[in-house]
Write an enzyme that holds these catalytic residues in place. Structure first.
Site, PDB file in Angstrom:
ATOM      1  N   ASN A   9     -83.546  53.756  77.672  1.00  0.00           N
ATOM      2  CA  ASN A   9     -82.295  53.526  76.946  1.00  0.00           C
ATOM      3  C   ASN A   9     -82.354  52.113  76.372  1.00  0.00           C
ATOM      4  O   ASN A   9     -82.206  51.138  77.103  1.00  0.00           O
ATOM      5  CB  ASN A   9     -81.103  53.686  77.903  1.00  0.00           C
ATOM      6  CG  ASN A   9     -79.787  53.360  77.228  1.00  0.00           C
ATOM      7  OD1 ASN A   9     -79.729  53.139  76.020  1.00  0.00           O
ATOM      8  ND2 ASN A   9     -78.716  53.328  78.009  1.00  0.00           N
ATOM      9  N   TRP A  10     -82.573  52.042  75.078  1.00  0.00           N
ATOM     10  CA  TRP A  10     -82.767  50.730  74.440  1.00  0.00           C
ATOM     11  C   TRP A  10     -81.465  49.941  74.315  1.00  0.00           C
ATOM     12  O   TRP A  10     -81.489  48.752  74.027  1.00  0.00           O
ATOM     13  CB  TRP A  10     -83.357  50.916  73.042  1.00  0.00           C
ATOM     14  CG  TRP A  10     -84.715  51.528  72.989  1.00  0.00           C
ATOM     15  CD1 TRP A  10     -85.332  52.271  73.958  1.00  0.00           C
ATOM     16  CD2 TRP A  10     -85.644  51.456  71.897  1.00  0.00           C
ATOM     17  NE1 TRP A  10     -86.575  52.663  73.528  1.00  0.00           N
ATOM     18  CE2 TRP A  10     -86.787  52.180  72.263  1.00  0.00           C
ATOM     19  CE3 TRP A  10     -85.594  50.856  70.636  1.00  0.00           C
ATOM     20  CZ2 TRP A  10     -87.884  52.312  71.422  1.00  0.00           C
ATOM     21  CZ3 TRP A  10     -86.684  50.986  69.792  1.00  0.00           C
ATOM     22  CH2 TRP A  10     -87.818  51.703  70.189  1.00  0.00           C
ATOM     23  N   LYS A  11     -80.344  50.613  74.456  1.00  0.00           N
ATOM     24  CA  LYS A  11     -79.031  49.978  74.260  1.00  0.00           C
ATOM     25  C   LYS A  11     -79.011  49.292  72.883  1.00  0.00           C
ATOM     26  O   LYS A  11     -79.652  49.789  71.959  1.00  0.00           O
ATOM     27  CB  LYS A  11     -78.721  49.038  75.422  1.00  0.00           C
ATOM     28  CG  LYS A  11     -78.892  49.756  76.779  1.00  0.00           C
ATOM     29  CD  LYS A  11     -78.354  49.014  77.954  1.00  0.00           C
ATOM     30  CE  LYS A  11     -78.564  49.851  79.219  1.00  0.00           C
ATOM     31  NZ  LYS A  11     -77.982  49.244  80.415  1.00  0.00           N
ATOM     32  N   HIS A  96     -72.345  57.245  79.126  1.00  0.00           N
ATOM     33  CA  HIS A  96     -72.956  56.077  79.776  1.00  0.00           C
ATOM     34  C   HIS A  96     -71.843  55.128  80.238  1.00  0.00           C
ATOM     35  O   HIS A  96     -70.830  54.971  79.554  1.00  0.00           O
ATOM     36  CB  HIS A  96     -73.905  55.358  78.802  1.00  0.00           C
ATOM     37  CG  HIS A  96     -74.734  54.324  79.500  1.00  0.00           C
ATOM     38  ND1 HIS A  96     -74.236  53.085  79.810  1.00  0.00           N
ATOM     39  CD2 HIS A  96     -75.998  54.359  79.974  1.00  0.00           C
ATOM     40  CE1 HIS A  96     -75.168  52.393  80.448  1.00  0.00           C
ATOM     41  NE2 HIS A  96     -76.254  53.146  80.565  1.00  0.00           N
ATOM     42  N   GLU A  98     -71.508  52.056  80.107  1.00  0.00           N
ATOM     43  CA  GLU A  98     -71.123  51.003  79.143  1.00  0.00           C
ATOM     44  C   GLU A  98     -70.186  51.577  78.075  1.00  0.00           C
ATOM     45  O   GLU A  98     -69.308  50.873  77.575  1.00  0.00           O
ATOM     46  CB  GLU A  98     -72.387  50.384  78.521  1.00  0.00           C
ATOM     47  CG  GLU A  98     -73.084  49.484  79.544  1.00  0.00           C
ATOM     48  CD  GLU A  98     -74.577  49.348  79.381  1.00  0.00           C
ATOM     49  OE1 GLU A  98     -75.110  49.714  78.318  1.00  0.00           O
ATOM     50  OE2 GLU A  98     -75.230  48.887  80.333  1.00  0.00           O
ATOM     51  N   GLU A 168     -76.191  56.975  87.596  1.00  0.00           N
ATOM     52  CA  GLU A 168     -76.349  55.532  87.397  1.00  0.00           C
ATOM     53  C   GLU A 168     -75.187  54.797  88.066  1.00  0.00           C
ATOM     54  O   GLU A 168     -74.100  54.669  87.470  1.00  0.00           O
ATOM     55  CB  GLU A 168     -76.336  55.211  85.897  1.00  0.00           C
ATOM     56  CG  GLU A 168     -77.491  55.802  85.130  1.00  0.00           C
ATOM     57  CD  GLU A 168     -77.789  54.980  83.875  1.00  0.00           C
ATOM     58  OE1 GLU A 168     -78.946  54.603  83.699  1.00  0.00           O
ATOM     59  OE2 GLU A 168     -76.865  54.701  83.095  1.00  0.00           O
ATOM     60  N   GLY A 174     -78.417  46.736  85.240  1.00  0.00           N
ATOM     61  CA  GLY A 174     -78.627  45.396  84.695  1.00  0.00           C
ATOM     62  C   GLY A 174     -78.439  44.276  85.705  1.00  0.00           C
ATOM     63  O   GLY A 174     -78.333  43.114  85.313  1.00  0.00           O
ATOM     64  N   SER A 214     -81.521  49.356  87.233  1.00  0.00           N
ATOM     65  CA  SER A 214     -82.531  48.369  87.667  1.00  0.00           C
ATOM     66  C   SER A 214     -83.846  49.018  88.111  1.00  0.00           C
ATOM     67  O   SER A 214     -84.482  48.568  89.068  1.00  0.00           O
ATOM     68  CB  SER A 214     -81.962  47.461  88.764  1.00  0.00           C
ATOM     69  OG  SER A 214     -80.875  46.701  88.241  1.00  0.00           O
ATOM     70  N   GLY A 235     -83.226  50.911  81.518  1.00  0.00           N
ATOM     71  CA  GLY A 235     -82.719  49.990  80.507  1.00  0.00           C
ATOM     72  C   GLY A 235     -83.705  48.852  80.264  1.00  0.00           C
ATOM     73  O   GLY A 235     -84.688  48.988  79.547  1.00  0.00           O
ATOM     74  N   GLY A 236     -83.458  47.727  80.927  1.00  0.00           N
ATOM     75  CA  GLY A 236     -84.231  46.502  80.684  1.00  0.00           C
ATOM     76  C   GLY A 236     -85.748  46.697  80.696  1.00  0.00           C
ATOM     77  O   GLY A 236     -86.455  46.135  79.849  1.00  0.00           O
TER      78      GLY A 236
HETATM   79  P1  13P Z   1     -81.101  48.719  83.607  1.00  0.00           P
HETATM   80  O1  13P Z   1     -82.400  49.472  83.849  1.00  0.00           O
HETATM   81  O2  13P Z   1     -81.271  47.545  82.714  1.00  0.00           O
HETATM   82  O3  13P Z   1     -80.427  48.406  84.901  1.00  0.00           O
HETATM   83  O4  13P Z   1     -80.133  49.715  82.820  1.00  0.00           O
HETATM   84  C1  13P Z   1     -79.945  50.992  83.306  1.00  0.00           C
HETATM   85  C2  13P Z   1     -79.208  51.781  82.307  1.00  0.00           C
HETATM   86  O5  13P Z   1     -78.055  51.519  82.018  1.00  0.00           O
HETATM   87  C3  13P Z   1     -79.926  52.877  81.648  1.00  0.00           C
HETATM   88  O6  13P Z   1     -79.056  53.701  80.947  1.00  0.00           O
END
Ligand code: 13P
Length: 259
Positions: A9-11, A96, A98, A168, A174, A214, A235-236
């Site tokens: 997930n590149w956000k 999601h 966010e 999640e 994050g 994470s 994510g990251g």
């Molecule tokens: P991180 O891997 O950065 O914690 O993010 C997880 C996420 O929100 C994937 O959708």
């Protein structure tokens, strides 16, 4: 047997040209996905560039981070399922945390979005997860069940079987503080039981359930050790091609415990 699924997930990261360079580098480093499904969700503005850079024979699956439930019309700033399908998307993230936290996505919206995705032939990846406050108050199960019931209301059992769910925990996203497999596995089991209840059949075992929060190349094997966890939403650690490539090469080598 559920096929493992690792999704990046590149956000809100990478311009179209950065995205194309990333994908070319990823494809150079990885030539064989070894039967795992690997998905990429660039921002909307980079979908076309990623699609072009991947080329028609790429094993990577293209997906989007969100969609709107109407098919077209006066909805300034929104993107429909048919637009995503037309760009070659195969799946879409829905709900999601966010989106829920910063953009007001409500449980009832996730339901409309899941239905819209299915209508357009996009596989929804429905994200659910509790906040730290929910967990500390002992409300994790209740929150997850509420999110699932609301998002999946009125969906045919057959369509439910083709969903992917991502668990999640909000507090793990994050933060560098991943849930432990001991925390994640009972929630994955609860999700399967809830899907059985919702469908009135035993389809919970068909559905892929990913863990997100994470995830790194260092901890992914711990999650995949459990046969309850079918992959990861990352994510990251998906933003650097070498890191992402390492992550799914670890996933490829790690086998679930049969204990
Ligand atoms: P991180 O891997 O950065 O914690 O993010 C997880 C996420 O929100 C994937 O959708």
């Amino acid at each position: 047997m559920r096929t493992r699924f690792i999704v990046g997930n590149w956000k809100m990261n990478k311009t179209a040209s950065e995205a194309a360079a990333f994908v070319r580098e990823l494809a150079r480093q990885v030539t064989d996905l070894g039967g795992i499904h690997v998905g990429l969700t660039p921002p909307f503005t980079a979908l076309q560039a990623v699609r072009d850079a991947l080329g028609p024979a790429s094993p990577f699956l293209l997906g989007a981070q969100n969609l709107y439930w109407e098919d077209k019309g006066a909805f300034t700033g929104e993107i429909s399922g048919s637009m995503l399908k037309d760009l070659g998307c195969r799946f879409v993230l829905v709900g999601h945390s966010e989106r829920r936290q910063f953009f007001g996505d409500q449980d009832s919206w996730t339901n409309k979005k899941v239905l819209a995705a299915i209508r357009h032939g996009l596989q929804p990846i429905l994200c659910v997860g509790e906040t730290l406050q929910d967990r500390d108050a002992g409300n994790t199960d209740q929150v997850i069940q509420r999110q699932l019931h609301a998002a999946l209301w009125g969906i045919e059992p057959q369509a439910l079987g083709s969903l992917t769910i991502a668990y999640e925990p909000v507090w793990a996203i994050g933060t560098g503080r991943a849930a432990s497999p001991d925390q994640a596995v009972p929630v994955h089991r609860l999700i399967r039981r809830t899907l059985d209840e919702l469908s009135g059949t035993d389809l919970g075992h068909q559905v892929r359930i990913l863990y997100g929060g994470s995830v790194t190349p260092t901890n992914i094997a711990d999650f995949l050790f459990s046969e309850e966890i079918d992959g990861a939403l990352v994510g990251g650690a998906c933003l650097d091609p070498a890191c992402f490539a390492t992550l799914f090469s670890v996933a490829l080598r790690s086998t679930p415990s049969t204990a």
